[in-house]
Design a protein around this motif. Structure first.
Motif: not given
Length: 259
Positions: A145-164
């Motif tokens: 799957f190529g993956g659209s930015a409408s439902y995918c993100f690339a792991t290499r581009n992750v900057r930060a995260w938070s849980s809720d």
């Protein structure tokens, strides 16, 4: 990709329909549910009876047809005929797919999560219907799957995260993820490993570096090092030092407060 080319044709054809007066004035919808068809960004199709579109504003919509209208993603030319460029589900509206006219029966605003689901299914259907490959053809057809930015993100581009309580909010590089800075990540259940995990990583089920909510997509919580005071009171300890949480859905969020 084909659907991006089609949406550009769609937007261009609509711009020609607008009168000079309408384009010079502030555009107000005839009804709250109507879609401004000028500048459509994306078009997806997972069912022959409907398509999903993302307007220039970022709002997503579903257009239903009076009868089956297949082949939208593979179309060479795609036009939306709507009075003054507003799609509202009126009898005069129609989508023309390579010369074939499909009457519009309804236009409905949809949430980002629903649009992402359609986009993901649309990509899966397109991949499933690709012709059989030979060794010489293999380089010309994408794998997986190529993956659209409408439902995918690339792991290499992750900057930060938070849980809720809803799962996770992931911050990415918007210049490398279709302009989206934040993504909502829904998990199969509350992932307690994330509550005080010092770091985490993502694992793509398709092994292509994209997190889309596909089978096998997981978030992995890293363990605490021996002696780290943040591990105090967490019992049983193994539950918090390791573990994978299943990812069920991924879609853009407008800000840190988006759900």
């Amino acid at each position: 990709m084909t659907y991006r080319h089609a949406s550009m044709v769609l937007a261009t054809s609509l711009a020609l329909v607008l009168t000079a007066t309408a384009s010079a004035q502030e555009r107000m919808p005839p009804a709250p549910h109507c879609m401004d068809a000028v500048g459509v960004q994306e078009v997806e199709q997972a069912s022959p009876r409907s398509i999903a579109l993302r307007a220039a504003s970022g709002q997503a919509y579903r257009i239903d047809f009076a009868e089956d209208c297949p082949g939208v993603r593979a179309a060479t030319t795609l036009k939306l005929e709507a009075p003054a460029g507003w799609a509202c589900g009126r009898p005069s509206e129609r989508v023309v797919v390579d010369g074939h006219s499909c009457a519009v029966s309804a236009v409905t605003p949809v949430h980002a999560r629903d649009y992402a689901s359609v986009a993901r299914d649309s990509d899966r259907l397109r991949t499933a219907t690709l012709p059989a490959l030979t060794i010489r053809q293999r380089k010309e057809v994408r794998r997986g799957f190529g993956g659209s930015a409408s439902y995918c993100f690339a792991t290499r581009n992750v900057r930060a995260w938070s849980s809720d309580p809803q799962g996770m909010l992931v911050e990415t590089n918007p210049h490398r993820n279709g302009g989206h800075r934040y993504y909502r990540v829904e998990l199969g259940s509350h992932c307690r490993q994330l509550d005080r995990a010092p770091q985490l990583s993502f694992r793509s089920g398709m092994q292509n570096g994209l997190i889309c909510g596909n089978p096998g997509d997981h978030v992995l919580a890293a363990g605490f090092e021996n002696g780290d005071l943040r591990s105090d009171g967490l019992a049983p300890l193994p539950q918090y030092t390791r573990g994978a949480c299943t990812i069920q859905a991924v879609y853009p969020a407008s800000s840190q407060a988006s759900n």
